[in-house]
Write an enzyme that holds these catalytic residues in place. Sequence first.
Site, PDB file in Angstrom:
ATOM      1  N   HIS A 254       0.836  -1.209   0.000  1.00 26.41           N
ATOM      2  CA  HIS A 254       0.000   0.000   0.000  1.00 26.41           C
ATOM      3  C   HIS A 254       0.873   1.263   0.000  1.00 26.41           C
ATOM      4  O   HIS A 254       0.696   2.164  -0.827  1.00 26.41           O
ATOM      5  CB  HIS A 254      -0.909  -0.033   1.239  1.00 26.41           C
ATOM      6  CG  HIS A 254      -1.835   1.140   1.355  1.00 26.41           C
ATOM      7  ND1 HIS A 254      -3.145   1.091   0.952  1.00 26.41           N
ATOM      8  CD2 HIS A 254      -1.641   2.401   1.823  1.00 26.41           C
ATOM      9  CE1 HIS A 254      -3.714   2.267   1.165  1.00 26.41           C
ATOM     10  NE2 HIS A 254      -2.819   3.081   1.701  1.00 26.41           N
ATOM     11  N   GLU A 255       1.828   1.322   0.909  1.00 22.47           N
ATOM     12  CA  GLU A 255       2.675   2.523   1.005  1.00 22.47           C
ATOM     13  C   GLU A 255       3.573   2.664  -0.218  1.00 22.47           C
ATOM     14  O   GLU A 255       3.878   3.781  -0.643  1.00 22.47           O
ATOM     15  CB  GLU A 255       3.499   2.507   2.298  1.00 22.47           C
ATOM     16  CG  GLU A 255       2.667   2.512   3.587  1.00 22.47           C
ATOM     17  CD  GLU A 255       1.590   3.590   3.648  1.00 22.47           C
ATOM     18  OE1 GLU A 255       1.774   4.661   3.037  1.00 22.47           O
ATOM     19  OE2 GLU A 255       0.540   3.348   4.288  1.00 22.47           O
ATOM     20  N   HIS A 258       1.638   4.613  -2.729  1.00 18.29           N
ATOM     21  CA  HIS A 258       1.720   6.063  -2.487  1.00 18.29           C
ATOM     22  C   HIS A 258       3.086   6.600  -2.936  1.00 18.29           C
ATOM     23  O   HIS A 258       3.188   7.635  -3.590  1.00 18.29           O
ATOM     24  CB  HIS A 258       1.562   6.368  -0.993  1.00 18.29           C
ATOM     25  CG  HIS A 258       0.144   6.300  -0.499  1.00 18.29           C
ATOM     26  ND1 HIS A 258      -0.846   7.105  -0.997  1.00 18.29           N
ATOM     27  CD2 HIS A 258      -0.445   5.526   0.465  1.00 18.29           C
ATOM     28  CE1 HIS A 258      -1.998   6.838  -0.357  1.00 18.29           C
ATOM     29  NE2 HIS A 258      -1.777   5.885   0.526  1.00 18.29           N
ATOM     30  N   GLU A 284      -4.714   7.665  -3.048  1.00 25.76           N
ATOM     31  CA  GLU A 284      -5.229   6.407  -2.529  1.00 25.76           C
ATOM     32  C   GLU A 284      -5.545   5.430  -3.671  1.00 25.76           C
ATOM     33  O   GLU A 284      -5.471   4.217  -3.486  1.00 25.76           O
ATOM     34  CB  GLU A 284      -6.472   6.691  -1.666  1.00 25.76           C
ATOM     35  CG  GLU A 284      -6.819   5.611  -0.669  1.00 25.76           C
ATOM     36  CD  GLU A 284      -5.789   5.408   0.450  1.00 25.76           C
ATOM     37  OE1 GLU A 284      -4.886   6.252   0.639  1.00 25.76           O
ATOM     38  OE2 GLU A 284      -5.887   4.373   1.130  1.00 25.76           O
TER      39      GLU A 284
HETATM   40 ZN    ZN Z   1      -3.189   5.190   1.951  1.00 24.06          ZN
END
Ligand code: ZN
Length: 490
Positions: A254-255, A258, A284
């Site tokens: 997830h990171e 980003h 996101e």
């Molecule tokens: Zn996030």
Amino acid sequence: MSAYDELIAHARQTEALAQVAGRLGWDQQTVMPRGANAQRSEEMAALEEVLHARRTDPRLGELLTQAEAPDAPAAANLREIARDYARNTRVPARLAAELARLTPLAQSAWEEARRADDVAAFLPWLEQMVALRREEGQAIANGGDPYDALMADYEPETDSDTVAATFARMRPRLVALREAVLGAEAPPPLTGHFPQEGQLRLARRLAEHFGYDFTRGRIDLAVHPFSSGSGTDVRITTRVAVEEPFNCFFSTIHEVGHAAYEQGVDATHLLTPIGRGVSMGVHESQSRIYENQLGRSRAFTSWLHGAMVQEFGALSVADADAFYAAVNRVHSGFIRTEADEIQYNLHIMLRFDLERALIRGKLEPADLEEAWNARFKADFGYPVDRPANGVLQDVHWSVGLFGYFPTYSLGNIYAGCLHQALRAAVPDLDAQLAKGDLAAATGWLREKVQRFGALRPPRETIAHACDGAAPHEGPLMEYLEAKFTDLYRL
Ligand code: ZN
């Protein structure tokens, strides 16, 4: 020097200082000595004061009336500078100072209240925070809607009526899907002991596979995973729970999503207003498509299954299929951050409706818990057992983040659109994912979304990547229904 050049020079210096402030925040959550807390808050406050003065400098207002944009990136830079300037100068200095003073106090009051399951103890702090944010929303809105004005800090050029209508279409379908899934037989979870060292080794491998550039980034441990920075210094953090390896792996992916957005912006935009992700929702969308549509796919989890066996030896689940089911296991729970892909959006819709009513003055903080509990029961089918699992679970409202929650679901919706377009562009995607090869997927995202930074507003950014189709919830809903119908044999 032209007015435009002067504005850009000013903006670059402001952004450079903001990056320094961001790095102090990273330091605080990773390696800062515990005893440095008080000095650090003074350092941060000093920087914030400099930043605030620069962002409200009247000279910017004069330059904005004279500046002309030579090309599209310049026009986008002017759009960003003008919006920020209008916003910042509408907030009275007294109000900004009150918010800055209240925020850390309200946050510690919330931490204490959550530990003690004591809604009443937090209520006076929430009342002050809501009052200040209502006032701020009205000031920024300048006659418009105060909630929309606050939401625009995270998702500019998006109005909350459109978001509400989208959520209203999604909600009954999600509730029906949740009911069907929880009525079916649940697959066994992955159990066992997965040492920290092995988890971190595999997390680094995952980050590499997903295209994270370690020459311009690093991974450290923190209590809450996050990504910070832009351009050539984009850092991420992760966490390890020895019995829940998916937590480490999927929060790392997830990171990385980003971070890939920030690392992927064209170098020519470095430190300019468009040299960063355009909104929290689009940000996101990157983290979610990396984590969910790619990371939790049947194809990619078959590779991850092999990588885990290699790292940890035999697993508690029988094979790659059972592993895929364990990764995507749906279970009833109370906590947003632990929710699966279906229930996550229901958590967001609940918060969105309540916080919009709070800011618009249609719900008072004293009635918030009751409203939360009633809505939770209606959408999830079972009652909240205690406030720490209900209205007190998230930090957001205690630090005044009203208008932030919807960006998580907007990110999911955007990710659904991008995923559909990606599948059409890369027909053999699953064959590549099954080999742990994400180059085509992440390359497409960089080419279609990431390199542009904030060149276009959020919805246009997504539409541009999807052959002009305006973002809508259809692709996400179809993806969720297909995935979980197959997984749970509904
Ligand atoms: Zn996030």
